[in-house]
Design a protein around this motif. Structure first.
Motif, PDB file in Angstrom:
ATOM      1  N   PRO A 181     -35.750 -41.754 -45.459  1.00 34.14           N
ATOM      2  CA  PRO A 181     -35.534 -41.934 -46.457  1.00 34.14           C
ATOM      3  C   PRO A 181     -35.700 -41.425 -47.540  1.00 34.14           C
ATOM      4  N   LEU A 182     -36.474 -40.414 -47.779  1.00 34.17           N
ATOM      5  CA  LEU A 182     -37.365 -39.926 -48.972  1.00 34.17           C
ATOM      6  C   LEU A 182     -36.520 -38.618 -49.058  1.00 34.17           C
ATOM      7  N   HIS A 183     -36.217 -37.629 -48.398  1.00 35.56           N
ATOM      8  CA  HIS A 183     -35.699 -36.381 -48.606  1.00 35.56           C
ATOM      9  C   HIS A 183     -34.789 -36.300 -47.520  1.00 35.56           C
ATOM     10  N   ALA A 184     -33.992 -37.166 -46.698  1.00 36.62           N
ATOM     11  CA  ALA A 184     -33.014 -37.226 -46.212  1.00 36.62           C
ATOM     12  C   ALA A 184     -33.394 -36.100 -44.421  1.00 36.62           C
ATOM     13  N   SER A 185     -34.390 -35.377 -44.577  1.00 33.20           N
ATOM     14  CA  SER A 185     -34.545 -35.155 -42.933  1.00 33.20           C
ATOM     15  C   SER A 185     -34.286 -35.595 -41.794  1.00 33.20           C
ATOM     16  N   SER A 186     -33.324 -34.872 -41.196  1.00 38.05           N
ATOM     17  CA  SER A 186     -33.083 -35.918 -39.866  1.00 38.05           C
ATOM     18  C   SER A 186     -33.244 -35.289 -38.584  1.00 38.05           C
ATOM     19  N   PHE A 187     -34.132 -36.117 -37.793  1.00 38.06           N
ATOM     20  CA  PHE A 187     -34.257 -35.823 -36.037  1.00 38.06           C
ATOM     21  C   PHE A 187     -33.568 -36.844 -35.123  1.00 38.06           C
ATOM     22  N   ASP A 188     -33.429 -36.037 -34.367  1.00 36.10           N
ATOM     23  CA  ASP A 188     -32.897 -36.237 -32.758  1.00 36.10           C
ATOM     24  C   ASP A 188     -34.140 -37.063 -32.336  1.00 36.10           C
ATOM     25  N   LEU A 189     -33.397 -38.496 -32.175  1.00 35.74           N
ATOM     26  CA  LEU A 189     -34.922 -39.111 -30.794  1.00 35.74           C
ATOM     27  C   LEU A 189     -35.112 -38.598 -29.520  1.00 35.74           C
ATOM     28  N   ARG A 190     -33.762 -38.429 -28.667  1.00 33.69           N
ATOM     29  CA  ARG A 190     -34.007 -37.925 -27.643  1.00 33.69           C
ATOM     30  C   ARG A 190     -35.271 -36.062 -27.642  1.00 33.69           C
ATOM     31  N   THR A 191     -35.018 -35.626 -28.590  1.00 32.21           N
ATOM     32  CA  THR A 191     -36.024 -34.327 -28.592  1.00 32.21           C
ATOM     33  C   THR A 191     -37.173 -34.213 -29.618  1.00 32.21           C
ATOM     34  N   GLY A 192     -36.656 -35.469 -30.758  1.00 30.12           N
ATOM     35  CA  GLY A 192     -38.178 -35.145 -31.629  1.00 30.12           C
ATOM     36  C   GLY A 192     -37.750 -33.813 -33.304  1.00 30.12           C
ATOM     37  N   ARG A 193     -36.503 -33.016 -32.315  1.00 23.66           N
ATOM     38  CA  ARG A 193     -36.554 -31.625 -33.301  1.00 23.66           C
ATOM     39  C   ARG A 193     -35.817 -31.954 -34.555  1.00 23.66           C
ATOM     40  N   PRO A 194     -36.281 -31.468 -35.765  1.00 28.78           N
ATOM     41  CA  PRO A 194     -35.548 -31.995 -36.521  1.00 28.78           C
ATOM     42  C   PRO A 194     -33.945 -31.363 -36.428  1.00 28.78           C
ATOM     43  N   SER A 195     -33.037 -32.177 -37.432  1.00 39.98           N
ATOM     44  CA  SER A 195     -31.485 -31.511 -37.147  1.00 39.98           C
ATOM     45  C   SER A 195     -31.040 -31.693 -38.751  1.00 39.98           C
ATOM     46  N   SER A 196     -31.824 -31.059 -39.967  1.00 35.08           N
ATOM     47  CA  SER A 196     -31.350 -30.785 -41.390  1.00 35.08           C
ATOM     48  C   SER A 196     -32.364 -30.934 -41.543  1.00 35.08           C
ATOM     49  N   PRO A 197     -33.308 -29.947 -43.107  1.00 24.63           N
ATOM     50  CA  PRO A 197     -33.750 -29.599 -44.151  1.00 24.63           C
ATOM     51  C   PRO A 197     -34.020 -30.477 -44.726  1.00 24.63           C
ATOM     52  N   PRO A 198     -35.541 -30.915 -45.516  1.00 18.48           N
ATOM     53  CA  PRO A 198     -35.825 -30.429 -44.973  1.00 18.48           C
ATOM     54  C   PRO A 198     -37.302 -30.146 -44.190  1.00 18.48           C
ATOM     55  N   ALA A 199     -37.544 -30.762 -43.315  1.00 13.47           N
ATOM     56  CA  ALA A 199     -38.146 -30.849 -42.125  1.00 13.47           C
ATOM     57  C   ALA A 199     -38.140 -29.687 -41.122  1.00 13.47           C
ATOM     58  N   LYS A 200     -39.540 -29.175 -41.214  1.00  8.51           N
ATOM     59  CA  LYS A 200     -39.217 -27.866 -40.121  1.00  8.51           C
ATOM     60  C   LYS A 200     -39.676 -28.110 -39.169  1.00  8.51           C
ATOM     61  N   LYS A 201     -40.876 -28.979 -38.870  1.00  9.02           N
ATOM     62  CA  LYS A 201     -41.851 -29.582 -37.275  1.00  9.02           C
ATOM     63  C   LYS A 201     -41.119 -30.641 -37.113  1.00  9.02           C
ATOM     64  N   PRO A 202     -41.345 -30.257 -35.185  1.00  9.15           N
ATOM     65  CA  PRO A 202     -40.020 -31.819 -34.498  1.00  9.15           C
ATOM     66  C   PRO A 202     -41.691 -32.215 -34.739  1.00  9.15           C
ATOM     67  N   LEU A 203     -40.324 -34.243 -34.397  1.00  6.85           N
ATOM     68  CA  LEU A 203     -41.667 -35.113 -34.183  1.00  6.85           C
ATOM     69  C   LEU A 203     -41.981 -34.849 -32.934  1.00  6.85           C
ATOM     70  N   ARG A 204     -43.171 -36.076 -33.216  1.00  4.96           N
ATOM     71  CA  ARG A 204     -43.492 -35.988 -31.858  1.00  4.96           C
ATOM     72  C   ARG A 204     -42.937 -37.684 -30.619  1.00  4.96           C
ATOM     73  N   THR A 205     -42.291 -37.194 -29.694  1.00  2.00           N
ATOM     74  CA  THR A 205     -41.488 -38.249 -28.722  1.00  2.00           C
ATOM     75  C   THR A 205     -42.393 -39.080 -28.118  1.00  2.00           C
ATOM     76  N   HIS A 206     -42.911 -39.888 -27.299  1.00  2.00           N
ATOM     77  CA  HIS A 206     -43.572 -40.832 -26.727  1.00  2.00           C
ATOM     78  C   HIS A 206     -42.406 -41.342 -25.688  1.00  2.00           C
ATOM     79  N   ARG A 207     -42.494 -41.877 -24.184  1.00  2.00           N
ATOM     80  CA  ARG A 207     -41.774 -41.810 -23.298  1.00  2.00           C
ATOM     81  C   ARG A 207     -41.933 -43.591 -23.471  1.00  2.00           C
ATOM     82  N   VAL A 208     -40.411 -44.486 -23.253  1.00  5.03           N
ATOM     83  CA  VAL A 208     -40.203 -45.618 -23.072  1.00  5.03           C
ATOM     84  C   VAL A 208     -39.817 -46.430 -22.088  1.00  5.03           C
TER      85      VAL A 208
END
Length: 115
Positions: free
Chosen positions: A61-88
């Protein structure tokens, strides 16, 4: 495993934030999948559970970076580092999270006691 919430309390298209350190966001996609990632954007300190969910993508909600929830990888800037994912795990109508043992990718200036 950390109990997150009853599955019935997490309708499709919604998110639930776990106040652990660092916080974890649980997302229930419109197609019925459930994903868990660190709740803090890797670009700047913002809660992703307050973002916009579309398919398997969460937009910060801050700068519109997007992340793929399956992998945590950023899919649009400005984020460059992936999110850590957790098993559900969904068991007996309850959503549980198995926290990752990987270190979190927190934004500059944000610290967690587990980092």
């Amino acid at each position: 495993m950390i109990p997150a919430c009853p599955l019935a309390a997490l309708p499709p298209g919604e998110a639930h934030r776990l106040d652990v350190d660092p916080p974890i966001a649980v997302f229930h996609t419109e197609d019925g999948e459930i994903y868990a990632v660190d709740d803090t954007c890797t670009h700047q300190d913002a809660s992703l559970s307050d973002g916009w969910l579309e398919g398997c993508e969460i937009e910060c909600p801050l700068h519109a970076s997007s992340f793929d929830l399956r992998t945590g990888r950023p899919s649009s800037p400005p984020a460059k580092k992936p999110l850590r994912t957790h098993r559900v795990v969904v068991e007996d109508g309850t959503v549980y999270i198995v926290p990752s043992e990987e270190p979190p990718n927190l934004p500059p200036g944000v610290r967690a006691s587990t980092a």
